[in-house]
Write a protein that holds these residues in place. Sequence first.
Motif, mmCIF file in Angstrom:
data_model
loop_
_atom_site.group_PDB
_atom_site.id
_atom_site.type_symbol
_atom_site.label_atom_id
_atom_site.label_comp_id
_atom_site.label_asym_id
_atom_site.label_seq_id
_atom_site.Cartn_x
_atom_site.Cartn_y
_atom_site.Cartn_z
ATOM 1 N N LYS A 135 45.768 58.968 32.868
ATOM 2 C CA LYS A 135 44.394 58.481 32.936
ATOM 3 C C LYS A 135 44.303 56.985 32.648
ATOM 4 C CE LYS A 135 42.055 62.805 32.121
ATOM 5 N NZ LYS A 135 41.078 63.571 31.330
ATOM 6 N N GLU A 156 45.045 52.745 32.769
ATOM 7 C CA GLU A 156 44.974 51.720 33.802
ATOM 8 C C GLU A 156 46.322 51.029 33.873
ATOM 9 O OE1 GLU A 156 42.264 48.489 32.949
ATOM 10 O OE2 GLU A 156 42.573 48.691 30.799
ATOM 11 N N CYS A 185 46.809 44.826 46.683
ATOM 12 C CA CYS A 185 45.362 44.938 46.467
ATOM 13 C C CYS A 185 44.625 43.614 46.402
ATOM 14 C CB CYS A 185 45.070 45.780 45.229
ATOM 15 S SG CYS A 185 45.138 44.912 43.663
ATOM 16 N N MET A 230 35.502 39.931 34.775
ATOM 17 C CA MET A 230 34.835 40.800 35.738
ATOM 18 C C MET A 230 34.417 42.152 35.152
ATOM 19 S SD MET A 230 36.254 41.091 39.568
ATOM 20 C CE MET A 230 35.620 42.315 40.697
ATOM 21 N N TYR A 231 35.237 42.695 34.294
ATOM 22 C CA TYR A 231 34.936 44.037 33.767
ATOM 23 C C TYR A 231 34.638 43.996 32.273
ATOM 24 C CZ TYR A 231 36.892 45.338 38.242
ATOM 25 O OH TYR A 231 37.135 45.438 39.579
ATOM 26 N N GLN A 244 32.568 46.926 30.977
ATOM 27 C CA GLN A 244 33.276 48.217 31.010
ATOM 28 C C GLN A 244 34.402 48.251 29.978
ATOM 29 O OE1 GLN A 244 32.393 46.516 33.844
ATOM 30 N NE2 GLN A 244 32.382 47.865 35.621
ATOM 31 N N GLY A 285 33.382 40.471 42.067
ATOM 32 C CA GLY A 285 32.567 41.414 42.833
ATOM 33 C C GLY A 285 32.991 41.518 44.283
ATOM 34 N N GLU A 288 41.992 47.213 47.356
ATOM 35 C CA GLU A 288 41.742 47.258 45.913
ATOM 36 C C GLU A 288 40.621 48.240 45.574
ATOM 37 O OE1 GLU A 288 40.537 43.630 43.907
ATOM 38 O OE2 GLU A 288 40.378 44.687 41.997
ATOM 39 N N ARG A 297 41.383 51.496 43.382
ATOM 40 C CA ARG A 297 40.718 51.741 42.092
ATOM 41 C C ARG A 297 40.036 53.103 42.100
ATOM 42 N NH1 ARG A 297 39.852 47.689 38.359
ATOM 43 N NH2 ARG A 297 40.761 45.703 38.969
ATOM 44 N N MET A 312 43.339 55.427 41.054
ATOM 45 C CA MET A 312 43.119 55.237 39.622
ATOM 46 C C MET A 312 41.908 56.021 39.107
ATOM 47 S SD MET A 312 45.729 53.366 39.343
ATOM 48 C CE MET A 312 45.674 53.172 37.559
ATOM 49 N N PHE A 371 35.474 56.717 35.594
ATOM 50 C CA PHE A 371 35.446 55.845 34.418
ATOM 51 C C PHE A 371 34.232 56.239 33.580
ATOM 52 C CE2 PHE A 371 33.917 52.133 32.186
ATOM 53 C CZ PHE A 371 35.072 51.594 31.646
ATOM 54 N N ASP A 411 40.681 55.144 32.694
ATOM 55 C CA ASP A 411 40.510 53.805 32.114
ATOM 56 C C ASP A 411 40.192 52.697 33.107
ATOM 57 O OD1 ASP A 411 41.012 54.872 29.653
ATOM 58 O OD2 ASP A 411 43.131 54.291 29.590
ATOM 59 N N THR A 412 40.444 52.929 34.399
ATOM 60 C CA THR A 412 40.282 51.841 35.364
ATOM 61 C C THR A 412 38.824 51.685 35.776
ATOM 62 O OG1 THR A 412 42.502 52.265 36.179
ATOM 63 C CG2 THR A 412 41.043 50.984 37.611
ATOM 64 N N PRO A 413 38.256 50.487 35.595
ATOM 65 C CA PRO A 413 36.855 50.286 35.974
ATOM 66 C C PRO A 413 36.707 49.898 37.448
ATOM 67 C CG PRO A 413 37.680 48.342 34.828
ATOM 68 C CD PRO A 413 38.833 49.311 34.953
ATOM 69 N N ILE A 414 35.481 49.974 37.955
ATOM 70 C CA ILE A 414 35.159 49.491 39.299
ATOM 71 C C ILE A 414 33.702 49.047 39.274
ATOM 72 C CG2 ILE A 414 34.378 51.748 40.211
ATOM 73 C CD1 ILE A 414 35.912 50.969 42.841
ATOM 74 N N ALA A 415 33.370 48.048 40.087
ATOM 75 C CA ALA A 415 31.984 47.581 40.131
ATOM 76 C C ALA A 415 31.124 48.638 40.810
ATOM 77 C CB ALA A 415 31.905 46.262 40.897
#
Lengths: 281, 474
Positions: free
Chosen positions: A44, A46, A225, A262-263, A266, B262, B268, B272, B276, B281, B285-289
């Motif tokens: 889970k 990152e 990516c 950016m995050y 979060q 953004g 990508e 994500r 991921m 989320f 653990d992986t964030p995304i907008a």
Amino acid sequence: METLHRITEKVVLSENIVKTVFEAPEIARKRRAGQFVILMIDEKGERIPLTIVDSDPVKGTLTIIYQVVGKTTDQLAQLGPGDVIGHVLGPLGHPTDVDGIGTAVCVGGGVGIGVLYPIARALKEKGTRVISIIGARTKKMLILEEESRGVSDELHVTTDDGSYGYHGFVSDVLRDLIASGTKIDRVFAIGPVPMMRVVSNVTRPHGIRTLVSLNPIMVDGTGMCGACRVTVGGKTKFTCVDGPEFDGHEVDFGLLTSRLQMYAEQEQLARDRCRCGNHDR
Amino acid sequence: MTDKDKTEKKDGKERIPRQPMPEQDPKTRVGNFDEVPLGYTPETAILEAKRCIQCKKPGCVTGCPVDVDIPGFLQRVAEGDFLGAARKIKETNCLPAVCGRVCPQEDQCEKLCILGRKWDPVAIGRLERFVADYERQAGAVEVPETPAPTGKRIAVVGAGPAGLTIAGDLVKMGHEVTIFEALHKAGGVLIYGIPEFRLPKSIVDAEVEYLRRLGVKIVTDAAIGRLKTVDDLFAEGFHAVFLGVGAGAPVFMNIPGENFSGIYSANEYLTRSNLMKAYSFPEYDTPIARGRNVAVIGGGNVAMDSVRTALRLGAENAYIIYRRTKAEMPARAEEIHHAEEEGVQFKFLTNPIEYVGDEKGWVKRMVCQRMELGEPDESGRRRPVVIKGSEFTIDIDTVVVSVGTMANPVIPMTTPGLETNRWGYIVTKDETGETTRKGVWAGGDIVTGSATVILAMGAGRKAARAIHDYVMAM
């Protein structure tokens, strides 16, 4: 079928900087100074990039040094000998070019000293005259002083609050060195973004080639990516495959700073939610 | 592809119409990541399979890049022998549950179905999916006996459609096969690119598990070119190497502001979300907008996957920005249809020329210009031409750039003797995928540029036969 990345050693180096040594025999044999790994703690987790500080090809181990800044590094810092890191990919990025440099100044700030150390050592092994300038916010946050001394012809230590060594910034010492007429062929600057920016600004008028090692957000780390893209000399570069080192005089540090944020929301949420129970926060 | 629900008649004889695919309601499905088509029931499957007239010279098979015996499997479905049908397909296709979902059947087998001349073609893809799902859900997946070991070792680089296919074929010929995959999970584009709502990851995992049971070794977290080179693989004793590394590098448009926060490449954004699990989320653990106003640039299947992902992540406005018109969109008709049903807003003849960011460096607006179609270009599609003075802006907070991919240079760079063309794709000498480097074959997107899952699988099959001949002659 995966290699088991068992942790063999964990040392808390300063307030929130941690050193972890783990098994990764194939990477340990192949890795060269300046390269990094992507690691993922569990299914889970990152994927985060961390520069390899040291490797032991005989024992088959890698050493990483990191600052606890978010959930993943917090979780990593909780793991000790015997624990396992789920996935480690590497060695990634171009190794540092350490050939044919007369005198190099290695400037490291905070946790960046960990990234800088293997480069200074590789330079020293190639016969380069190494002047190291390492600095931290305060004395108890300074890391790798003795190790750095061991690979340097000259070592300068600074703290922002004057609690140890020179009272000021690493860039101040560099400025003085240049002013005193020291002949410098190359500068390696690794640390927080503002520090790398300032160092690059100090060397720019003197035309001293300055390399910075960047640490943007990454996902795959193999060029797939584009999360880690940075603007260098007006062109888009992928840090994972084109870097991680770039010409400090050409890097758009402002963009790097904003992309690193950016995050931010979060990341805070993930960390608050996790509350892995780290002590000194 | 339309499903005519009227009864088809010829010579006064009633015919069974093509059976529609039940789907999740559009309003419901934009709120989840579950698969959109729900699959045939056994009854529907039998009904649909009975439509096949068992041509003597079946056109459908010639349209299949991996030569599935389509009438053979349809016959078994019609008889209710679903497991037999699954085995029939697996004689030449080791990933039927995947192909039944993501192959562009309308351009391949179903395009050549004789029924299609007068009525709708047999729903071959839906039936393939049905039998593969039936077999898996019944727990009846059988691992065929492999022949005596040949003692030949083959390295496959990349665990995507080409690599998985060739690995399955070669292991069934008795060779020892090891797949090296850079990511932490096998599947390639099936796992990082195609969203859960189009291809559930549990299905990919099951297909990969099947290969493992066949005896294929899969080494994840292994970046060939970095951890070890192709030369290293030969030095380790591999007799041949297959490169199926995909065209993994994203293309950006190089317009001002494209590096603002953004703004994602489709790779990508989808990685994500899919690999991921950023849509879960903070459980993952992986964030995304989670943008409110999301613009996806491009008109291919990847763009459709991205824009539909954006809706599921909560976008109020999800736009497709495409510089030509709907007629020129490379995406499958079914994908465009699904996107339309879900409320995607299409802005055709529109091209972004600049992004504007806020004080934090986050994208807030895009400047576009309007286009019109001119003369056809080398692709045969009419070239979009800028209408001067037509600039306008759209407020957006997230952008996904989906204008194609290019070759990742790491392997060619580290493999002496491996020739590439001017776009960086690997040059092959013939249709088996033999490269200019002795003992090395290549196939899939790294040879052709971005194409489809099934074409990559076809390349894997052809290379498998050639590699078999090569290593057995050693």
